[in-house]
Write a protein that holds these residues in place. Structure first.
Motif, PDB file in Angstrom:
ATOM      1  N   LEU A  13      17.378 -57.924 -45.258  1.00 53.41           N
ATOM      2  CA  LEU A  13      18.212 -58.089 -44.066  1.00 53.41           C
ATOM      3  C   LEU A  13      18.398 -56.764 -43.346  1.00 53.41           C
ATOM      4  O   LEU A  13      18.205 -56.672 -42.120  1.00 53.41           O
ATOM      5  CB  LEU A  13      19.581 -58.666 -44.458  1.00 53.41           C
ATOM      6  N   VAL A  14      18.747 -55.727 -44.086  1.00 49.14           N
ATOM      7  CA  VAL A  14      19.149 -54.458 -43.476  1.00 49.14           C
ATOM      8  C   VAL A  14      17.954 -53.692 -42.903  1.00 49.14           C
ATOM      9  O   VAL A  14      18.032 -53.181 -41.777  1.00 49.14           O
ATOM     10  CB  VAL A  14      19.904 -53.578 -44.502  1.00 49.14           C
ATOM     11  N   ILE A  15      16.854 -53.602 -43.638  1.00 49.63           N
ATOM     12  CA  ILE A  15      15.726 -52.803 -43.168  1.00 49.63           C
ATOM     13  C   ILE A  15      15.145 -53.354 -41.864  1.00 49.63           C
ATOM     14  O   ILE A  15      14.946 -52.586 -40.907  1.00 49.63           O
ATOM     15  CB  ILE A  15      14.649 -52.682 -44.270  1.00 49.63           C
ATOM     16  N   ARG A  76      17.672 -44.190 -45.597  1.00 50.68           N
ATOM     17  CA  ARG A  76      18.400 -44.278 -46.879  1.00 50.68           C
ATOM     18  C   ARG A  76      17.974 -45.542 -47.629  1.00 50.68           C
ATOM     19  O   ARG A  76      17.718 -45.504 -48.850  1.00 50.68           O
ATOM     20  CB  ARG A  76      19.912 -44.291 -46.635  1.00 50.68           C
ATOM     21  N   PHE A  77      17.901 -46.668 -46.942  1.00 54.49           N
ATOM     22  CA  PHE A  77      17.517 -47.917 -47.597  1.00 54.49           C
ATOM     23  C   PHE A  77      16.045 -47.876 -48.023  1.00 54.49           C
ATOM     24  O   PHE A  77      15.689 -48.407 -49.086  1.00 54.49           O
ATOM     25  CB  PHE A  77      17.761 -49.099 -46.653  1.00 54.49           C
ATOM     26  N   VAL A  90      22.677 -48.378 -53.164  1.00 52.53           N
ATOM     27  CA  VAL A  90      22.037 -47.703 -52.021  1.00 52.53           C
ATOM     28  C   VAL A  90      22.603 -46.301 -51.816  1.00 52.53           C
ATOM     29  O   VAL A  90      22.312 -45.656 -50.811  1.00 52.53           O
ATOM     30  CB  VAL A  90      22.197 -48.536 -50.731  1.00 52.53           C
ATOM     31  N   TYR A  91      23.404 -45.836 -52.789  1.00 49.51           N
ATOM     32  CA  TYR A  91      23.967 -44.485 -52.721  1.00 49.51           C
ATOM     33  C   TYR A  91      23.576 -43.694 -53.959  1.00 49.51           C
ATOM     34  O   TYR A  91      24.430 -43.190 -54.690  1.00 49.51           O
ATOM     35  CB  TYR A  91      25.492 -44.554 -52.592  1.00 49.51           C
ATOM     36  N   ASN A 260      26.336 -48.973 -44.018  1.00 52.24           N
ATOM     37  CA  ASN A 260      25.279 -48.467 -43.142  1.00 52.24           C
ATOM     38  C   ASN A 260      24.812 -49.526 -42.152  1.00 52.24           C
ATOM     39  O   ASN A 260      24.401 -49.206 -41.037  1.00 52.24           O
ATOM     40  CB  ASN A 260      24.098 -47.981 -43.987  1.00 52.24           C
ATOM     41  N   PHE A 261      24.876 -50.777 -42.552  1.00 51.31           N
ATOM     42  CA  PHE A 261      24.527 -51.890 -41.665  1.00 51.31           C
ATOM     43  C   PHE A 261      25.445 -51.896 -40.443  1.00 51.31           C
ATOM     44  O   PHE A 261      24.986 -51.952 -39.292  1.00 51.31           O
ATOM     45  CB  PHE A 261      24.670 -53.198 -42.447  1.00 51.31           C
ATOM     46  N   LEU A 262      26.755 -51.797 -40.672  1.00 48.85           N
ATOM     47  CA  LEU A 262      27.718 -51.824 -39.576  1.00 48.85           C
ATOM     48  C   LEU A 262      27.714 -50.509 -38.803  1.00 48.85           C
ATOM     49  O   LEU A 262      27.919 -50.496 -37.585  1.00 48.85           O
ATOM     50  CB  LEU A 262      29.123 -52.124 -40.116  1.00 48.85           C
ATOM     51  N   ARG A 263      27.482 -49.401 -39.493  1.00 48.74           N
ATOM     52  CA  ARG A 263      27.447 -48.118 -38.794  1.00 48.74           C
ATOM     53  C   ARG A 263      26.251 -48.057 -37.857  1.00 48.74           C
ATOM     54  O   ARG A 263      26.343 -47.483 -36.764  1.00 48.74           O
ATOM     55  CB  ARG A 263      27.419 -46.967 -39.791  1.00 48.74           C
ATOM     56  N   GLY A 264      25.136 -48.640 -38.253  1.00 48.52           N
ATOM     57  CA  GLY A 264      23.999 -48.716 -37.353  1.00 48.52           C
ATOM     58  C   GLY A 264      24.327 -49.515 -36.107  1.00 48.52           C
ATOM     59  O   GLY A 264      23.912 -49.161 -34.992  1.00 48.52           O
TER      60      GLY A 264
END
Length: 345
Positions: A13-15, A76-77, A90-91, A260-264
């Motif tokens: 989903l994120v990438i 990062r992902f 993921v951290y 990171n999803f929302l920050r993007g």
């Protein structure tokens, strides 16, 4: 536990999502660079020229930092999933210190965005009957400086205290949670103050002068108010959702992949809001936001009534009229007094 050779579900989903965000961000940034450097708005005075130059540099810094932030969150992902294969984590400690750079880009973009969002209406109304008081300006800038100092500490703490520990949780809670709480408070203050400024301050000024102007220009002033309120409200909402998510993670004691999803999303919102606010991009704005624009305009605009002039100075009316004509110069003749025409949009 999932197999290390198989990615966790949220990577799928994120990438792709952050890849699309990055593609859009790069495209809009390149267009913004072209508009700001090769076709800058024309101004008539040296003071206006210097202010416009400051705005141009700030806008370039904002969109560039936001674009770089999206790129780093995406990488990062990719690194954690395909290189380190940490799956649901993921951290990973191996890269946390380096990715304090993503936090730095995010805060640079946010701070410059807040700076632009306030100073645009400030210079639009400067030396008119509707000007924003200097005390408000000084208070806002003081809060922005304090926000910047706390953000610098946050980035430094992630890089130096938290970064290379295999279990970063205790160190993060010790050094970064107080900073996060302060930054969240600052962001809430900025967001609510900007909402008040765009929705109420500009609206009250419009109502004060609408009886002095012909209906077509008063209608354009309505459009200007609605446009800024809509664009900055959307950006404010994405910011608050991201910050609330961080606080929820603190409450449950778990770091989620959706940071990171929302920050993007928020970084992209900064770029899109600034891009659509430029006069040259009016067609794209009305294509994307026309329905919401019309709905908000109907909601906030009261039926105009005829009446005598309210005694406001002719200079103030000219300035506001000039500000309303920057969105589409071909549709309404520009006033002789164009001191603030390049800042209203």
């Amino acid at each position: 536990m999932p197999d290390n050779d198989q990615l966790a579900w949220f990577y799928y989903l994120v990438i792709p999502y952050l890849s699309i965000c990055l593609l859009i961000a790069v495209t809009l940034c390149l267009i913004t660079y072209k508009q700001q450097w090769f076709r800058p708005p024309k101004v008539n005075t040296e003071t206006s020229k210097s202010i416009q130059t400051a705005f141009r540099y700030t806008q370039i810094i904002c969109v560039t930092a936001s674009m770089c932030g999206i790129g780093m969150d995406l990488s990062r992902f990719i690194i954690s999933g395909f290189v380190l294969k940490t799956n649901e984590n993921v951290y990973p400690y191996q890269i946390n210190a380096y990715y304090s750079g993503a936090d730095a880009f995010y805060y640079i973009g946010a701070i410059t965005f807040y700076f632009i969002a306030f100073l645009k209406p400030y210079y639009t109304f400067k030396e008119t009957a509707y000007q924003i008081h200097n005390l408000t300006l000084y208070l806002y800038l003081a809060l922005l400086v304090a926000h910047s100092i706390v953000a610098i500490w946050y980035v430094f703490a992630v890089a130096y205290f938290v970064g290379f520990h295999e279990d970063p949780g205790p160190y993060f809670y010790q050094y970064n949670v107080p900073a996060i709480i302060m930054l969240t408070s600052f962001d809430f203050i900025f967001n609510t103050s900007l909402m008040t400024l765009f929705v109420f301050k500009l609206k009250s000024a419009m109502k004060a002068i609408e009886s002095d102007l012909r209906a077509s220009v008063a209608n354009r002033w309505d459009d200007l108010t609605t446009k800024h309120a809509l664009l900055f409200t959307i950006t404010i909402m994405t910011n608050q959702i991201f910050l609330v998510t961080i606080l929820i993670d603190f409450a449950i004691g778990q770091f989620g992949w959706y940071w990171n999803f929302l920050r993007g999303t928020e970084n992209l919102a900064n770029i899109v809001a600034l891009y659509l606010s430029f006069p040259a991009n009016a067609k794209q704005y009305y294509c994307l936001c026309g329905t919401c624009h019309a709905g908000i305009k109907r909601l906030f605009t009261k039926k105009r009534e005829g009446g005598a002039a309210r005694g406001e100075s002719h200079r103030s009316v000219e300035l506001v009229l000039s500000a309303t004509t920057t969105d589409d110069p071909s549709s309404v003749k520009t006033c002789e007094n164009t001191q603030v025409s390049s800042f209203a949009e």
